[in-house]
Scaffold this active site. Structure first.
Site, PDB file in Angstrom:
ATOM      1  N   GLY B  12       0.814  -1.212   0.000  1.00  0.00           N
ATOM      2  CA  GLY B  12       0.000   0.000   0.000  1.00  0.00           C
ATOM      3  C   GLY B  12       0.845   1.258   0.000  1.00  0.00           C
ATOM      4  O   GLY B  12       1.876   1.319   0.660  1.00  0.00           O
ATOM      5  N   THR B 135       4.956   1.551   6.158  1.00  0.00           N
ATOM      6  CA  THR B 135       3.593   1.050   6.309  1.00  0.00           C
ATOM      7  C   THR B 135       2.799   1.976   7.217  1.00  0.00           C
ATOM      8  O   THR B 135       3.276   2.339   8.292  1.00  0.00           O
ATOM      9  CB  THR B 135       3.513  -0.375   6.893  1.00  0.00           C
ATOM     10  OG1 THR B 135       2.188  -0.588   7.402  1.00  0.00           O
ATOM     11  CG2 THR B 135       4.477  -0.602   8.032  1.00  0.00           C
ATOM     12  N   ASP B 137       0.338   1.032   8.759  1.00  0.00           N
ATOM     13  CA  ASP B 137      -0.124   0.187   9.864  1.00  0.00           C
ATOM     14  C   ASP B 137       0.845   0.191  11.047  1.00  0.00           C
ATOM     15  O   ASP B 137       0.480  -0.188  12.151  1.00  0.00           O
ATOM     16  CB  ASP B 137      -0.299  -1.254   9.381  1.00  0.00           C
ATOM     17  CG  ASP B 137      -1.444  -1.391   8.399  1.00  0.00           C
ATOM     18  OD1 ASP B 137      -2.366  -0.555   8.457  1.00  0.00           O
ATOM     19  OD2 ASP B 137      -1.415  -2.325   7.576  1.00  0.00           O
ATOM     20  N   MET B 179      -8.090   2.156   9.032  1.00  0.00           N
ATOM     21  CA  MET B 179      -7.254   1.048   8.574  1.00  0.00           C
ATOM     22  C   MET B 179      -6.519   0.389   9.745  1.00  0.00           C
ATOM     23  O   MET B 179      -6.193   1.037  10.743  1.00  0.00           O
ATOM     24  CB  MET B 179      -6.243   1.535   7.549  1.00  0.00           C
ATOM     25  CG  MET B 179      -6.834   1.689   6.149  1.00  0.00           C
ATOM     26  SD  MET B 179      -5.560   2.082   4.929  1.00  0.00           S
ATOM     27  CE  MET B 179      -6.530   2.003   3.415  1.00  0.00           C
ATOM     28  N   GLY B 180      -6.224  -0.880   9.590  1.00  0.00           N
ATOM     29  CA  GLY B 180      -5.509  -1.624  10.612  1.00  0.00           C
ATOM     30  C   GLY B 180      -6.041  -3.037  10.692  1.00  0.00           C
ATOM     31  O   GLY B 180      -7.082  -3.282  11.278  1.00  0.00           O
ATOM     32  N   GLN B 296      -6.722   8.141   4.115  1.00  0.00           N
ATOM     33  CA  GLN B 296      -5.827   8.210   5.268  1.00  0.00           C
ATOM     34  C   GLN B 296      -4.381   7.834   4.943  1.00  0.00           C
ATOM     35  O   GLN B 296      -3.475   8.170   5.686  1.00  0.00           O
ATOM     36  CB  GLN B 296      -6.353   7.358   6.432  1.00  0.00           C
ATOM     37  CG  GLN B 296      -6.386   5.876   6.156  1.00  0.00           C
ATOM     38  CD  GLN B 296      -7.339   5.109   7.070  1.00  0.00           C
ATOM     39  OE1 GLN B 296      -7.221   5.133   8.275  1.00  0.00           O
ATOM     40  NE2 GLN B 296      -8.296   4.418   6.467  1.00  0.00           N
TER      41      GLN B 296
END
Lengths: 404, 404
Positions: B12, B135, B137, B179-180, B296
């Site tokens: 991503g 990332t 994340d 996200m996550g 985001q």
């Protein structure tokens, strides 16, 4: 005799609605004829509940900080007043010696000001009432554009600048649903993110045109076949030929506010439906849908400087018109030159509860894009120093050494 | 003999992934041992397809503009290489005289580098391979944090700063899905938007804890009863006791990438389900759900300066480690002091395909909030000059004149 000024905020928040509040408060505080400037909490609801804060006591510094903060600092409401509601308001206004009412809001809020002004006249209550424009939808009559739109459009532009590159990196179809019940101005702002020939959005679906799923699918397929990807910007208010919003047909129960508006935001159903259609009918693997939601109207940090200064101005103009000139009216923005504005006052009836939609010259003949006229119209509104996307040079490919 | 360097981007996009690209390219271009620096398009896919651009020909100015642009300038992929895939890659690498492979990506991309390095060794192909972390994340092992997270967390913070005030203005329950998949760091960043005692988010649902609908509803009810509103931040990866993601149970068909990850983003279904539960079980009228989606990770204009400079650094460190020192490894970020960082190299096996989740001390005992430890951890990462919300003073209420 000195009288007090009441100011309130109605309808959906914007990123610059507090600029108008502060513009009006600072102007109102400067008049000898004004004793106190009160803020009513949660719009006209605060006038009925006698819920006021004393804005005469705010420091200049804090007012400036509030002006730079998104969303309605006094809170908001979607209440629509009737005769009894107004009677209760006038009781409160009289108890607090208020002779001026300033209301910041969109077309429903301007209708509220019209009703309040008419009922005050009928009741013999001496009141000057001015409507201060705001709406991210940009759908007020008599205005070139409305405060709040420029910043929301800037947010949309910045978002699409990134989303276009995200989609370019991972390909597939990306669908974004944006605010706009009857007017497509905010969805159209996605086009301001385009820089290179193949930048998205590649399809723009506006509520000014009947939504035709087959036509949209054909355009997506054509784009995806050509460049391996496609970005679609869709207004939440898109509707079929009967005028029924597609989003409303997806809801288990339809929620309406006091003004009769169906709530279309706050759900991802429309985006998900469109994504499913694209997957099912076009057989494209990677299809993603996002719904921009409330971020687009209240994001902290994507404010248009042009929007902010105009929002400040209309607040000041409104307070001056009401307090110095005793005018009951709505403040409007007129565009002069390229790009400058001036402000005027129009009778409330010309704005109240009416909706301006995108004029035909802003919409492409096929109904699935905007025109250069729209870009010229919208570009100045999103302000200065808008982040710009850069690409690696495309004329440096490395010659292939293998034959596959 | 001079050899060439190949760089690519996987997984991503982020808002600063091009900083790493440019950091690596500028460093690599400075070595006498390097002839050309090539960018492979769409990650390792470009190595198989022999799809390269010559980054040696880019101007410094354009590279800096690209560095400041979100999303992967070279395009991306979620391909996972097997032995045949690697064989095809080595054929291309040999044809282009490439001795160094730099890959910017998350845990799956680090696994790709591990596989490529091992296969190269087995095939006797002389290759130095370095993984450059990125990332949103924030879930890479061995790293205090990862490039991309700070900017995504800043976007989330700025969004919640506005959304909190939007919800304060119009009340009700607001649910945002972030996200996550396995790690709740990005959802937890919503807490950085809090300033006043009653600011949201009031409930934070992380994938590190089993999702318990009844417990969440009870917390929403308690908050709504107390202050008339409630904001809930939810990770897309929340799951029941069996580990099944709630989002996956809502999908008509589950979509997996080559690394076995279920696609959870790009749909509003989870938010809509939660909103329906709140409406049905708590009887609250105004309930809205937004899914933050792709904005985001790629928004143009909410970049953390700290994140940007660290992303630049890890690219440079990677190129130096590979080209000057011949190291095959992954670059890591270590926090020293408050706040400073230094960089290190670790074996690829320590990062590859592993996932770091939020440590227990960052999560409140009830599992529905973060701790001050998390705030202290995350605050420096979102950078400087973060927009701050201001309120009108609350100690200036106007005394009521009427008794109702």
């Amino acid at each position: 005799m000195k009288r007090n000024v009441i100011i309130a905020q109605g309808g959906g928040p914007t990123a610059v609605i507090n600029q108008s509040l502060v513009g009006a408060v600072l102007e109102a505080r400067g008049y000898d004829s004004v004793d106190r400037v009160y803020g009513a909490l949660h719009g006209i609801r605060g006038l009925v509940d006698e819920d006021f804060v004393d804005l005469t006591r705010e420091t200049h510094g804090n007012l400036e900080r509030v002006a730079a903060t998104p969303s309605s600092a006094l809170g908001s409401t979607r209440d629509k007043p009737d005769a009894d509601y107004c009677k209760a308001m006038f009781k409160t206004l009289a108890a607090h010696n208020a002779g001026t009412f300033l209301y910041i809001g969109g077309n429903d809020s301007s209708d509220t000001v019209r009703i309040v002004a008419e009922e005050a006249k009928a009741a013999g209550y001496d009141l000057t009432a001015v409507h201060i424009p705001k709406t991210v939808d940009n759908d007020l009559m008599e205005n070139d554009h409305t405060p709040g739109y420029g910043s929301a459009a800037r947010f949309v532009t910045q978002a699409f600048t990134g989303l276009n590159l995200d989609n370019r990196a991972l390909k597939g179809v990306y669908i974004a649903v944006l605010m706009g019940r009857h007017a497509g101005f905010l969805t159209a702002a996605s086009s301001l993110a385009r820089k290179h020939e193949d930048d998205g959005p590649h399809v723009i679906c506006l509520p000014e045109r009947d939504f035709d799923m087959d036509g949209v699918l054909a355009r997506i397929k054509e784009t995806h076949d050509r460049i391996g990807r496609c970005i679609v910007a869709v207004s939440e208010g898109i509707h079929d030929r009967s005028g029924e919003p597609i989003a409303a047909s997806l809801m288990q129960s339809v929620e309406r506010d006091a003004h009769g508006n169906i709530s279309l935001s706050g759900t991802g159903a429309l985006g998900d439906l469109l994504a499913q259609e694209v997957k099912a009918k076009l057989g494209i693997g990677r299809v993603r849908a996002d719904t921009f939601g409330y971020m687009q109207r209240a994001f902290a940090g994507a404010v248009s400087d042009v929007d902010a200064r105009e929002a400040r101005d209309v607040g000041e103009v409104a307070a001056r018109a009401a307090i110095r000139d005793g005018r009951t009216a709505s403040v409007t923005i007129e565009r002069i030159g390229n790009y400058a504005v001036q402000y005027d006052l129009v009778p409330l009836e010309k704005i109240a509860a009416k909706t301006r939609v995108m004029p035909d010259p802003y919409i492409a003949a096929d109904g699935l894009d905007v025109t250069r006229d729209f870009l010229d119209y919208a570009r100045p509104l999103i302000g200065s120093a808008v982040p710009e996307a850069a690409r690696l040079f495309e004329n440096n490919p490395v010659e292939k050494q293998l034959s596959r």
